[in-house]
Scaffold this motif. Structure first.
Motif, short mmCIF file in Angstrom:
data_model
loop_
_atom_site.label_atom_id
_atom_site.label_comp_id
_atom_site.label_asym_id
_atom_site.label_seq_id
_atom_site.Cartn_x
_atom_site.Cartn_y
_atom_site.Cartn_z
N VAL A 1 3.51 0.12 -11.00
CA VAL A 1 3.88 0.78 -9.74
C VAL A 1 3.02 2.01 -9.49
O VAL A 1 2.50 2.21 -8.39
CB VAL A 1 5.38 1.14 -9.75
N ILE A 2 2.83 2.83 -10.51
CA ILE A 2 2.02 4.06 -10.35
C ILE A 2 0.58 3.72 -10.03
O ILE A 2 -0.04 4.32 -9.16
CB ILE A 2 2.15 4.94 -11.60
N SER A 3 0.00 2.72 -10.71
CA SER A 3 -1.40 2.37 -10.44
C SER A 3 -1.55 1.79 -9.03
O SER A 3 -2.56 2.03 -8.37
CB SER A 3 -1.93 1.39 -11.49
N TYR A 4 -0.53 1.05 -8.55
CA TYR A 4 -0.59 0.53 -7.18
C TYR A 4 -0.53 1.68 -6.17
O TYR A 4 -1.28 1.69 -5.19
CB TYR A 4 0.57 -0.44 -6.94
N ILE A 5 0.34 2.66 -6.43
CA ILE A 5 0.44 3.81 -5.53
C ILE A 5 -0.88 4.58 -5.48
O ILE A 5 -1.36 4.98 -4.42
CB ILE A 5 1.60 4.73 -5.95
N TRP A 6 -1.51 4.77 -6.66
CA TRP A 6 -2.77 5.50 -6.71
C TRP A 6 -3.88 4.78 -5.97
O TRP A 6 -4.75 5.40 -5.35
CB TRP A 6 -3.20 5.74 -8.16
N SER A 7 -3.90 3.44 -6.01
CA SER A 7 -5.00 2.71 -5.37
C SER A 7 -4.61 2.17 -3.99
O SER A 7 -5.36 1.40 -3.41
CB SER A 7 -5.43 1.55 -6.27
N TYR A 8 -3.47 2.58 -3.44
CA TYR A 8 -3.00 2.02 -2.18
C TYR A 8 -3.96 2.31 -1.03
O TYR A 8 -4.22 1.43 -0.21
CB TYR A 8 -1.60 2.55 -1.83
N SER A 9 -4.50 3.51 -0.95
CA SER A 9 -5.38 3.83 0.18
C SER A 9 -6.62 2.95 0.15
O SER A 9 -7.09 2.49 1.20
CB SER A 9 -5.76 5.31 0.16
N LYS B 1 -5.47 -0.56 1.23
CA LYS B 1 -5.17 -0.59 2.65
C LYS B 1 -6.47 -0.71 3.45
O LYS B 1 -6.55 -1.44 4.42
CB LYS B 1 -4.41 0.68 3.04
N TYR C 1 4.01 1.65 -15.04
CA TYR C 1 2.56 1.78 -14.98
C TYR C 1 1.98 0.99 -13.81
O TYR C 1 1.11 1.47 -13.09
CB TYR C 1 1.93 1.32 -16.30
#
Length: 86
Positions: free
Chosen positions: A67-75, A78, A65
């Motif tokens: 990892v997925i939430s970090y990927i979703w909010s990465y943009s 950044k 969870y």
């Protein structure tokens, strides 16, 4: 007795056989749902549905969870990283 390529698990497939093995997979919505269901059942029986349970299974779900939430909010993250604070 040799196992047919169609019935082999991904971990047992040689690299040269991978395109053929992938072509034999069932990519219909029902086939994908069946694969997800089998994976969930294996995970549940190995880590959750045990007599003497530990934190292993639940911690893997939480880590996934995170990892997925970090990927979703990465943009968004950044974008914030390049902003100057002063």
């Amino acid at each position: 007795a040799a196992v047919p390529l169609k019935d082999m698990k991904l971990m047992d497939v040689k690299l040269g056989q991978l395109p053929t093995w992938l072509a034999m997979r069932d990519f219909t919505p029902g086939g994908i749902l069946g694969a997800i269901r089998r994976g969930y059942d294996r995970y549940y029986n190995k880590y959750i549905n045990v007599r003497k349970g530990g934190l292993g299974g639940i911690s893997m779900v939480l880590a996934g969870y995170v990892v997925i939430s970090y990927i979703w909010s990465y943009s968004h993250l950044k974008h914030d990283r390049h902003r100057k604070y002063h």
